[in-house]
Design a protein around this motif. Structure first.
Motif, PDB file in Angstrom:
ATOM      1  N   ALA A   1      -4.865   2.018  23.247  1.00 15.85           N
ATOM      2  CA  ALA A   1      -4.715   3.149  22.329  1.00 15.85           C
ATOM      3  C   ALA A   1      -3.447   2.997  21.494  1.00 15.85           C
ATOM      4  CB  ALA A   1      -4.674   4.458  23.118  1.00 15.85           C
ATOM      5  N   GLU A   2      -2.359   2.572  22.141  1.00 17.53           N
ATOM      6  CA  GLU A   2      -1.105   2.375  21.405  1.00 17.53           C
ATOM      7  C   GLU A   2      -1.276   1.359  20.288  1.00 17.53           C
ATOM      8  OE1 GLU A   2       3.424   0.614  22.051  1.00 17.53           O
ATOM      9  OE2 GLU A   2       2.009   0.668  23.730  1.00 17.53           O
ATOM     10  N   SER A   3      -1.940   0.249  20.591  1.00 16.79           N
ATOM     11  CA  SER A   3      -2.136  -0.795  19.594  1.00 16.79           C
ATOM     12  C   SER A   3      -2.924  -0.278  18.393  1.00 16.79           C
ATOM     13  CB  SER A   3      -2.879  -1.975  20.230  1.00 16.79           C
ATOM     14  OG  SER A   3      -3.160  -2.971  19.274  1.00 16.79           O
ATOM     15  N   ILE A   4      -3.961   0.505  18.651  1.00 16.58           N
ATOM     16  CA  ILE A   4      -4.804   1.017  17.572  1.00 16.58           C
ATOM     17  C   ILE A   4      -4.054   2.041  16.730  1.00 16.58           C
ATOM     18  CG2 ILE A   4      -6.867   2.379  17.057  1.00 16.58           C
ATOM     19  CD1 ILE A   4      -8.159   1.071  19.544  1.00 16.58           C
ATOM     20  N   PHE A   5      -3.456   3.036  17.389  1.00 15.63           N
ATOM     21  CA  PHE A   5      -2.793   4.103  16.637  1.00 15.63           C
ATOM     22  C   PHE A   5      -1.556   3.597  15.905  1.00 15.63           C
ATOM     23  CE2 PHE A   5      -4.810   6.886  20.014  1.00 15.63           C
ATOM     24  CZ  PHE A   5      -5.836   7.298  19.185  1.00 15.63           C
ATOM     25  N   LYS A   6      -0.849   2.640  16.497  1.00 14.66           N
ATOM     26  CA  LYS A   6       0.333   2.099  15.833  1.00 14.66           C
ATOM     27  C   LYS A   6      -0.058   1.349  14.564  1.00 14.66           C
ATOM     28  CE  LYS A   6       4.694  -0.278  16.717  1.00 14.66           C
ATOM     29  NZ  LYS A   6       4.737  -0.903  15.379  1.00 14.66           N
ATOM     30  N   ALA A   7      -1.117   0.569  14.641  1.00  8.29           N
ATOM     31  CA  ALA A   7      -1.577  -0.158  13.460  1.00  8.29           C
ATOM     32  C   ALA A   7      -1.992   0.808  12.350  1.00  8.29           C
ATOM     33  CB  ALA A   7      -2.740  -1.078  13.832  1.00  8.29           C
ATOM     34  N   LEU A   8      -2.691   1.871  12.714  1.00  4.99           N
ATOM     35  CA  LEU A   8      -3.115   2.861  11.725  1.00  4.99           C
ATOM     36  C   LEU A   8      -1.921   3.589  11.124  1.00  4.99           C
ATOM     37  CD1 LEU A   8      -6.213   4.361  13.584  1.00  4.99           C
ATOM     38  CD2 LEU A   8      -6.268   2.995  11.492  1.00  4.99           C
ATOM     39  N   ALA A   9      -0.970   3.986  11.959  1.00  5.70           N
ATOM     40  CA  ALA A   9       0.202   4.718  11.473  1.00  5.70           C
ATOM     41  C   ALA A   9       1.107   3.827  10.629  1.00  5.70           C
ATOM     42  CB  ALA A   9       0.979   5.295  12.656  1.00  5.70           C
ATOM     43  N   ASP A  10       1.234   2.570  11.017  1.00  2.80           N
ATOM     44  CA  ASP A  10       2.081   1.654  10.244  1.00  2.80           C
ATOM     45  C   ASP A  10       1.506   1.406   8.847  1.00  2.80           C
ATOM     46  OD1 ASP A  10       3.863   1.438  12.308  1.00  2.80           O
ATOM     47  OD2 ASP A  10       3.164  -0.537  12.989  1.00  2.80           O
ATOM     48  N   SER A  11       0.190   1.389   8.756  1.00  2.00           N
ATOM     49  CA  SER A  11      -0.437   1.122   7.460  1.00  2.00           C
ATOM     50  C   SER A  11      -0.508   2.365   6.580  1.00  2.00           C
ATOM     51  CB  SER A  11      -1.845   0.554   7.656  1.00  2.00           C
ATOM     52  OG  SER A  11      -2.682   1.488   8.321  1.00  2.00           O
ATOM     53  N   ASP A  12      -0.308   3.550   7.170  1.00  2.00           N
ATOM     54  CA  ASP A  12      -0.299   4.795   6.386  1.00  2.00           C
ATOM     55  C   ASP A  12       0.612   5.798   7.090  1.00  2.00           C
ATOM     56  OD1 ASP A  12      -0.667   7.074   4.928  1.00  2.00           O
ATOM     57  OD2 ASP A  12      -2.819   7.250   5.284  1.00  2.00           O
ATOM     58  N   PRO A  13       1.886   5.876   6.697  1.00  2.00           N
ATOM     59  CA  PRO A  13       2.843   6.763   7.356  1.00  2.00           C
ATOM     60  C   PRO A  13       2.470   8.238   7.319  1.00  2.00           C
ATOM     61  CG  PRO A  13       3.968   5.175   5.948  1.00  2.00           C
ATOM     62  CD  PRO A  13       2.512   5.075   5.623  1.00  2.00           C
ATOM     63  N   ASN A  14       1.548   8.614   6.439  1.00  2.00           N
ATOM     64  CA  ASN A  14       1.112  10.014   6.357  1.00  2.00           C
ATOM     65  C   ASN A  14      -0.172  10.276   7.134  1.00  2.00           C
ATOM     66  OD1 ASN A  14       3.208  11.088   4.724  1.00  2.00           O
ATOM     67  ND2 ASN A  14       2.288  10.119   2.930  1.00  2.00           N
ATOM     68  N   ASP A  15      -0.609   9.314   7.929  1.00  2.00           N
ATOM     69  CA  ASP A  15      -1.792   9.503   8.777  1.00  2.00           C
ATOM     70  C   ASP A  15      -1.370  10.327   9.989  1.00  2.00           C
ATOM     71  OD1 ASP A  15      -3.955   9.373  10.470  1.00  2.00           O
ATOM     72  OD2 ASP A  15      -4.289   7.227  10.229  1.00  2.00           O
TER      73      ASP A  15
ATOM     74  N   ARG B   1       7.454  16.397  10.555  1.00  2.00           N
ATOM     75  CA  ARG B   1       8.069  16.305   9.227  1.00  2.00           C
ATOM     76  C   ARG B   1       7.082  15.908   8.131  1.00  2.00           C
ATOM     77  NH1 ARG B   1      13.632  16.385   9.945  1.00  2.00           N
ATOM     78  NH2 ARG B   1      14.288  16.052  12.108  1.00  2.00           N
ATOM     79  N   ILE B   2       5.836  15.683   8.498  1.00  2.00           N
ATOM     80  CA  ILE B   2       4.821  15.342   7.496  1.00  2.00           C
ATOM     81  C   ILE B   2       4.580  16.547   6.580  1.00  2.00           C
ATOM     82  CG2 ILE B   2       2.350  14.870   7.209  1.00  2.00           C
ATOM     83  CD1 ILE B   2       2.522  12.978   9.551  1.00  2.00           C
ATOM     84  N   ALA B   3       4.332  16.276   5.317  1.00  2.00           N
ATOM     85  CA  ALA B   3       4.140  17.349   4.328  1.00  2.00           C
ATOM     86  C   ALA B   3       3.070  18.336   4.790  1.00  2.00           C
ATOM     87  CB  ALA B   3       3.738  16.742   2.984  1.00  2.00           C
ATOM     88  N   PRO B   4       3.307  19.635   4.589  1.00  2.00           N
ATOM     89  CA  PRO B   4       2.362  20.671   5.062  1.00  2.00           C
ATOM     90  C   PRO B   4       0.933  20.471   4.582  1.00  2.00           C
ATOM     91  CG  PRO B   4       4.421  21.671   4.365  1.00  2.00           C
ATOM     92  CD  PRO B   4       4.497  20.219   3.970  1.00  2.00           C
ATOM     93  N   ASN B   5       0.753  19.950   3.365  1.00  2.00           N
ATOM     94  CA  ASN B   5      -0.610  19.785   2.852  1.00  2.00           C
ATOM     95  C   ASN B   5      -1.366  18.651   3.546  1.00  2.00           C
ATOM     96  OD1 ASN B   5       1.222  17.978   1.409  1.00  2.00           O
ATOM     97  ND2 ASN B   5      -0.560  17.400   0.177  1.00  2.00           N
ATOM     98  N   LEU B   6      -0.658  17.848   4.344  1.00  2.00           N
ATOM     99  CA  LEU B   6      -1.294  16.746   5.066  1.00  2.00           C
ATOM    100  C   LEU B   6      -1.427  17.026   6.560  1.00  2.00           C
ATOM    101  CD1 LEU B   6       0.474  13.691   3.377  1.00  2.00           C
ATOM    102  CD2 LEU B   6      -1.819  14.581   2.903  1.00  2.00           C
TER     103      LEU B   6
END
Length: 214
Positions: free
Chosen positions: A66-80, A109-114
């Protein structure tokens, strides 16, 4: 109230392992974030598939996967926000409280609209649990007090918050505050319908009340 002698300074319940209780909302959030992005439809679909695979791994206790998957997704889109939130929860499950706190702080800290308000509330609570788990008791206590003062979350979330507030207060040697928080946690749990009474259990409450009363 007397306090002295060699007290246990750590217990299993001080090591938070909290799974999210809002899978459907998280999925809606993931779909919503992708819909608002500029990604091509095919890329959005691929990310959603990977996200679902991460959730399955998380729920199945395969935290390294799970860490590997979510980290890859978050690294490729910091607003995910959805992937970032699950990455923080994964670190929490692994007992990596520093990385859990850093990641969950990013979620808040992610923007409220996201970010759906309910997810932000859950992230604030989980951030506080990571701080308590990492023995940053003052920061965790302050965050939990703010969570409770804002009347965030449902009754079960507030019961969890009160329990860990009691744990933090105990370690800060604020024994009256600890007892008050532990008693309030038990009251909130007891007010839940019988089938929903998940969270801190009576033996856990009694363990800390025994320490507070030592």
């Amino acid at each position: 109230m007397q306090h002295g002698g060699d007290k246990p300074r750590r217990a299993p319940w001080e090591k938070p392992r909290r799974a999210p209780r809002i899978f459907a909302l998280i999925l809606v959030l993931a779909i919503g974030c992708l819909a608002r992005s500029a990604m091509a439809a095919s890329e959005q679909t691929q990310r959603l598939v990977r996200f679902n695979e991460g959730v399955v791994a998380f729920v199945g206790g395969r935290y390294a996967e799970a860490e590997s998957i979510f980290k890859a997704l978050a690294d490729s889109d910091p607003n995910d926000a959805a992937s970032l939130y699950y990455l923080g929860l994964t670190y929490l499950q692994l007992g990596d409280y520093d990385r859990a706190a850093d990641t969950l702080d990013r979620v808040t800290r992610i923007a409220p609209n996201l970010l759906e308000p309910a997810i932000r509330e859950e992230a604030r609570l989980d951030l506080a649990l990571a701080q308590v788990g990492g023995r940053n008791y003052q920061a965790g206590k302050t965050a939990l007090e703010q969570f409770l003062a804002a009347n965030l979350g449902d009754a079960r979330s507030r019961a969890i918050a009160q329990f860990y507030l009691g744990v933090a207060a105990f370690h800060l040697e604020q024994y009256d505050a600890a007892m008050t928080a532990l008693n309030e946690s038990e009251r909130l749990i007891n007010e839940l319908p019988a089938g929903e009474r998940r969270g801190p259990r009576k033996p856990e409450m009694d363990f800390y009340r025994g320490l507070v009363s030592w």
